[in-house]
Enzyme design. Sequence first.
Site, mmCIF file in Angstrom:
data_model
loop_
_atom_site.group_PDB
_atom_site.id
_atom_site.type_symbol
_atom_site.label_atom_id
_atom_site.label_comp_id
_atom_site.label_asym_id
_atom_site.label_seq_id
_atom_site.Cartn_x
_atom_site.Cartn_y
_atom_site.Cartn_z
ATOM 1 N N THR A 98 7.090 6.236 7.889
ATOM 2 C CA THR A 98 6.531 4.922 7.571
ATOM 3 C C THR A 98 6.191 4.254 8.888
ATOM 4 O OG1 THR A 98 7.743 4.703 5.514
ATOM 5 C CG2 THR A 98 7.005 2.671 6.554
ATOM 6 N N LYS A 173 2.180 2.071 1.601
ATOM 7 C CA LYS A 173 3.627 1.961 1.811
ATOM 8 C C LYS A 173 4.009 0.526 2.170
ATOM 9 C CE LYS A 173 7.916 3.198 2.207
ATOM 10 N NZ LYS A 173 8.559 4.195 3.069
ATOM 11 N N LYS A 241 12.262 -2.722 10.291
ATOM 12 C CA LYS A 241 11.124 -2.068 10.955
ATOM 13 C C LYS A 241 9.882 -2.129 10.075
ATOM 14 C CE LYS A 241 9.968 2.219 10.369
ATOM 15 N NZ LYS A 241 9.759 3.675 10.285
#
Lengths: 288, 288
Positions: A98, A173, A241
Site C-alpha cells: 500500500t 486502496k 502510514k
Amino acid sequence: MADKTIGFIGLGVMGQSMAGHLLAAGYTVRVFNRTKQKADALVEKGAVWCGSVADLAAASDIIITIVGYPADVEEVFMGPSGILENARPGALAIDMTTSDPALAIKLWQHGQQKSIGVLDAPVSGGDIGARNASLSIMAGGEPEDFQRALPVFKIMGANVVHQGKAGSGQHTKMANQIAIAAGMIAVCESISYAKHAGLDPETVLESIGKGAAASWSLNNLGPKMIRGDDAPGFFIRHFVKDMGIALSSARDMGMKTPGLDTAYALYKQMAEQGDGIKGTQALFHLFE
Amino acid sequence: MADKTIGFIGLGVMGQSMAGHLLAAGYTVRVFNRTKQKADALVEKGAVWCGSVADLAAASDIIITIVGYPADVEEVFMGPSGILENARPGALAIDMTTSDPALAIKLWQHGQQKSIGVLDAPVSGGDIGARNASLSIMAGGEPEDFQRALPVFKIMGANVVHQGKAGSGQHTKMANQIAIAAGMIAVCESISYAKHAGLDPETVLESIGKGAAASWSLNNLGPKMIRGDDAPGFFIRHFVKDMGIALSSARDMGMKTPGLDTAYALYKQMAEQGDGIKGTQALFHLFE
C-alpha cells in the site's frame, strides 16, 4: 504458464503467505528480504534465495514487491541495484505494497522507458486473507499487463479487479482506507455511548449489528473493543502510514476530508504515544 | 392472546405497516392519528377509528405510539387527554418512536404511579423493514412488560432484543444512529476520493465493498450517491432529530464525540438549506 519464474521481495506476514501460494502453485519463486531469516521457511519449501534485489530482478519473469513504506518501494524499484535497472526488458513488476498513487505512476513511467511493465496492486484482507488466498487485489496499470498478471493474482486473492491506469490500484486502496477511517470513529463512539449509558454493549451489537449501522468494523472490531483486546489484526502504525498517503493525495486533489482528518489526528496521537503496534481497534481507549 | 385490543397512535409510513400486521394477526386494532385520512386504508381492513387519544387509551390493553418528535411523545403520554391519564390500570404502553432516553425513563416512572407498564421500543429497518415485518426492535423497561409485549413485537419485527431497564431501548437506538453518523462521512469521503482520482466509483465498490471497509451504508447508499439519487429511504430531517438527541444525551454523560459532532453539523447545515426531505445519502453533495 508463460511466466515461470516469480521474484518475490518482502517476506513479512503477508508476503510469506502470498509467496507460499505461488510456490505451491508450481512457480519457481526467487525470494529476497532485508532480514534473510524470514525467507527460511519458504526456502525449505523450495524457494530460491537471492542475495540481492538486482540478482532476483535479473532472473525473474514477474517481480512482486510488498514492502513497508513508499520510500522502500522507491528504493527497491528505482535504486541503482533496483528492479528497473536490473530486470530484463519484457519483465513485469508488480508493487503490492500500500503506497503512494503518485509514486505508482512514476514507477510505471520509468518502467515504460525500460520496456518493463509495472502494475500497482495493493491488497486488503490482512494476514488472514493472505493465508487463505482470499485477498481483495485492486490493480492499476496497462490492461495487457493486468491480463498477464491475472493468473498470479488469482493464486493469491479472491476478488481481483482492474481499476484502471497506473496509480488506480493505490487510489482504490486509499478509498478503502478512507471508508474505514471515520467509520472507526463511529464504531468507537457507538460502543462508548452504549457503555456510558449502562447498556451491555454485546447485547447492543445484537440489535444494531445487522441493520443500517452494520459494518465490518462494528461486527469484527467492536467485540474486541468491548473485551479490551488490542491484539493487532492491522497495526495502528500501518494505518497511520496509509491515512497519511490518503490525506496528502486528497489535499493534492483539493478535497475536504473532515472525517479522515479527525481519524488521522487521533491515530497519529496513539502512534506517537507508543501504541503503533496495537491493532486499530485500540482507538477505543481514547473514547472510554 | 391475553391482550386482545391494541391501540395504535401514529400512522405514518412505518405505523401504517406495523398496525396492518397486527390487524392481520387477529388483534382488534384501534387507531388514532392527527391526520385522520392516514387511517382510511386500515379502517377499510377492519381497524377501529378513535376520535381521541383518550378514547383509544381507555379501550386498549396495549397502546403503541410511533409519532414524530419527543415533544409529540410527551404530549401523547403525559397530556391531560393522554395515555397515562386515560388508560386502564394494568394496561401496557409502548413508545416505538425514536425519542429521548431521559423522556422514556420519565414516562416509565409516571406509568408506575398509574399502574400502567411503559416500554421504550424504537426500531430500525425503515419503511421496508416495517412493510416486511423485519424490523429490529430494541426495547427498554421491566422484564415482565417485555415478555408481555413480545408476541406483539414478533408480529412487527424480526430481531427483537430486550436491552435493559427503561430508557435502554432509546439508548440502543442512539448507539445505532451514532454508528451510522460518522460512518456516513467515511462513505462520502471514500466515494468522493474515488471520483476525484478519476476512478470509476462503481468498480471501486467491487473492490472495497466486501472487506474491512464494508458497511451497510457503503453498499446500499454508496450506489445512490454515485447515481445522484437523493430519494429518501431515511429523511435527513429525521436523522438530524435523532443525532440531536444522541448529542444531548452524550454530553450529559460527559462523552467526547468528534465524529458525531461533525456529522451533526454537516447534516444540520443541509436541513437548514432545505434538504431535510432528501435521503441521508444526499450528504454526498457536500463532498463533491
